[in-house]
Design a protein around this motif. Structure first.
Motif, PDB file in Angstrom:
ATOM      1  N   GLN A 178       0.807  -1.220   0.000  1.00  0.00           N
ATOM      2  CA  GLN A 178       0.000   0.000   0.000  1.00  0.00           C
ATOM      3  C   GLN A 178       0.841   1.272   0.000  1.00  0.00           C
ATOM      4  N   LEU A 179       2.115   1.167   0.312  1.00  0.00           N
ATOM      5  CA  LEU A 179       2.992   2.337   0.236  1.00  0.00           C
ATOM      6  C   LEU A 179       3.581   2.496  -1.163  1.00  0.00           C
ATOM      7  N   GLY A 180       3.149   1.631  -2.086  1.00  0.00           N
ATOM      8  CA  GLY A 180       3.636   1.697  -3.457  1.00  0.00           C
ATOM      9  C   GLY A 180       4.836   0.796  -3.674  1.00  0.00           C
ATOM     10  N   GLY A 181       5.256   0.711  -4.927  1.00  0.00           N
ATOM     11  CA  GLY A 181       6.423  -0.090  -5.259  1.00  0.00           C
ATOM     12  C   GLY A 181       6.102  -1.567  -5.396  1.00  0.00           C
ATOM     13  N   THR A 182       7.148  -2.366  -5.437  1.00  0.00           N
ATOM     14  CA  THR A 182       7.042  -3.815  -5.590  1.00  0.00           C
ATOM     15  C   THR A 182       7.662  -4.503  -4.384  1.00  0.00           C
ATOM     16  N   PRO A 183       7.369  -5.786  -4.170  1.00  0.00           N
ATOM     17  CA  PRO A 183       7.996  -6.490  -3.043  1.00  0.00           C
ATOM     18  C   PRO A 183       9.510  -6.401  -3.054  1.00  0.00           C
ATOM     19  N   ALA A 184      10.119  -6.357  -4.220  1.00  0.00           N
ATOM     20  CA  ALA A 184      11.583  -6.263  -4.310  1.00  0.00           C
ATOM     21  C   ALA A 184      12.114  -4.954  -3.757  1.00  0.00           C
ATOM     22  N   GLN A 185      11.250  -3.942  -3.629  1.00  0.00           N
ATOM     23  CA  GLN A 185      11.672  -2.624  -3.156  1.00  0.00           C
ATOM     24  C   GLN A 185      11.479  -2.425  -1.655  1.00  0.00           C
ATOM     25  N   LEU A 186      10.903  -3.402  -0.979  1.00  0.00           N
ATOM     26  CA  LEU A 186      10.638  -3.238   0.452  1.00  0.00           C
ATOM     27  C   LEU A 186      11.919  -3.015   1.261  1.00  0.00           C
ATOM     28  N   ALA A 187      12.998  -3.731   0.906  1.00  0.00           N
ATOM     29  CA  ALA A 187      14.249  -3.564   1.645  1.00  0.00           C
ATOM     30  C   ALA A 187      14.762  -2.128   1.534  1.00  0.00           C
TER      31      ALA A 187
END
Length: 342
Positions: free
Chosen positions: A69-78
């Motif tokens: 919900q904060l945007g981006g993709t799972p790969a960008q969580l880090a």
């Protein structure tokens, strides 16, 4: 001093104290890649937040941002947690392929046999072998998904030959290499897209932990499921982690830091493991009750698959050496801690 003056002094004292209390309070923004109904949020992260809130008398609160919900993709969580977009994230290091090489050892073929024991082992492994690659974060926990079963829509899998040409969604690069070694064709995609992809015939099924089957509605589009017998290791697994923004942690008062430290680490890793194992057992029960067919690999059949994936180990050890890591030492340590050495 009359009563009115005393009242005014008391009122002013209380008013000047309020900003200090408000300033001391903190709200943690927690982001992850699954729906809010996922057990990781409902049974681990939310209870953890409730525990922090109670122990801190309300000075720590949490706000959840599931399903990206904060945007981006799972790969960008880090990167989101590193840069302060989120304060805490639950994600998989494997989503950032090659970025965290040492921790990958627990995703190598036939290393993980369940969630609880492997999550405790993974936390020990991190402390001994992988702290350096996470120095930019406050690490709260590592755990595994307990191992990935094979879930297919119309093609049952029961032996090595059945993997030939099988198109399965895989979540990590080592999961993809493992499937290739078994003769299958890996397809990368986010968890939220898997069910639709299977329904449309884009893929034949998915490699995935039992914990994911119900939240992603995988059980609605798959009929056949393959897993090793109890005590045997799975073909692959996903390492998962809870990371906190280091600056956010460092900014906390000492007593709030202590609360976070006391409720994370091995404590949180064990909690994740227990929840994932519990979810796996309940999911298997429900899948069987709804007519799904679960096939169990014997130890001998696991040995056959393990032999077929030996090239994945060898390649990972070679690549680790090119990165300055002793891959053989890391893999040996991982399987020794997980109890899955041959």
């Amino acid at each position: 001093m009359n009563a009115r003056q005393l009242f005014l002094i008391g009122t002013l004292s209380a008013a000047t104290a309020l900003p200090a209390v408000a300033q001391d309070a903190v709200t943690l923004k927690i982001a992850h890649f699954l729906p809010s109904v996922a057990p990781a949020q409902q049974k681990v992260l939310q209870p953890w937040c409730e525990e922090l809130g109670k122990a801190s008398h309300g000075r720590i609160q949490c706000q959840f941002f599931p399903a990206m919900q904060l945007g981006g993709t799972p790969a960008q969580l880090a990167d989101q947690v590193k840069n302060g977009v989120a304060d805490v994230v639950w994600t998989a290091p494997g989503y950032s392929a090659g970025r965290f090489p040492a921790i990958e050892a627990f995703e190598l073929p036939f290393t993980v046999q369940d969630a609880t024991s492997s999550s405790r082992a993974l936390w020990q492994y991190y402390q001994q072998h992988a702290q350096q690659e996470f120095s930019a974060y406050k690490v709260l926990a590592f755990h595994t998904d307990g191992g990935q079963a094979v879930h297919t829509s119309s093609k049952p899998v029961a032996a090595l030959k059945d993997f030939a040409g099988l198109k399965l969604r895989t979540s990590t690069r080592l999961g993809a290499k493992t499937l290739q070694a078994l003769g299958g064709a890996p397809v990368a995609m986010p968890p939220a897209q898997v069910t639709e992809a299977i329904a449309k015939g884009v893929v034949d099924g998915s490699l995935g932990s039992w914990e994911l089957v119900l939240p992603t509605k995988l059980s609605e589009v798959t009929k056949f499921h393959l897993q090793p017998e109890a005590g045997a290791a799975y073909p692959t697994a996903t390492v998962l982690m809870v990371l906190m923004n280091k600056r956010k942690y460092d900014s906390l008062p000492a007593d709030l830091k202590a609360l976070i430290d006391q409720t994370t680490g091995e404590t949180m890793a064990t909690r994740f493991g227990e929840v994932f194992d519990g979810e796996a057992a309940e999911t298997r029960r429900r899948v069987a009750a709804e007519g799904g067919k679960i096939t169990t690999l014997t130890a001998a059949e696991v040995a056959t698959l393990r032999k077929a994936t030996a090239t994945v180990d060898a390649e990972w050890i070679k690549q680790s050496g090119e990165r300055g890591l002793d891959g053989n030492k890391l893999l040996t340590a991982a399987r020794a801690l997980a109890g899955t050495n041959e």
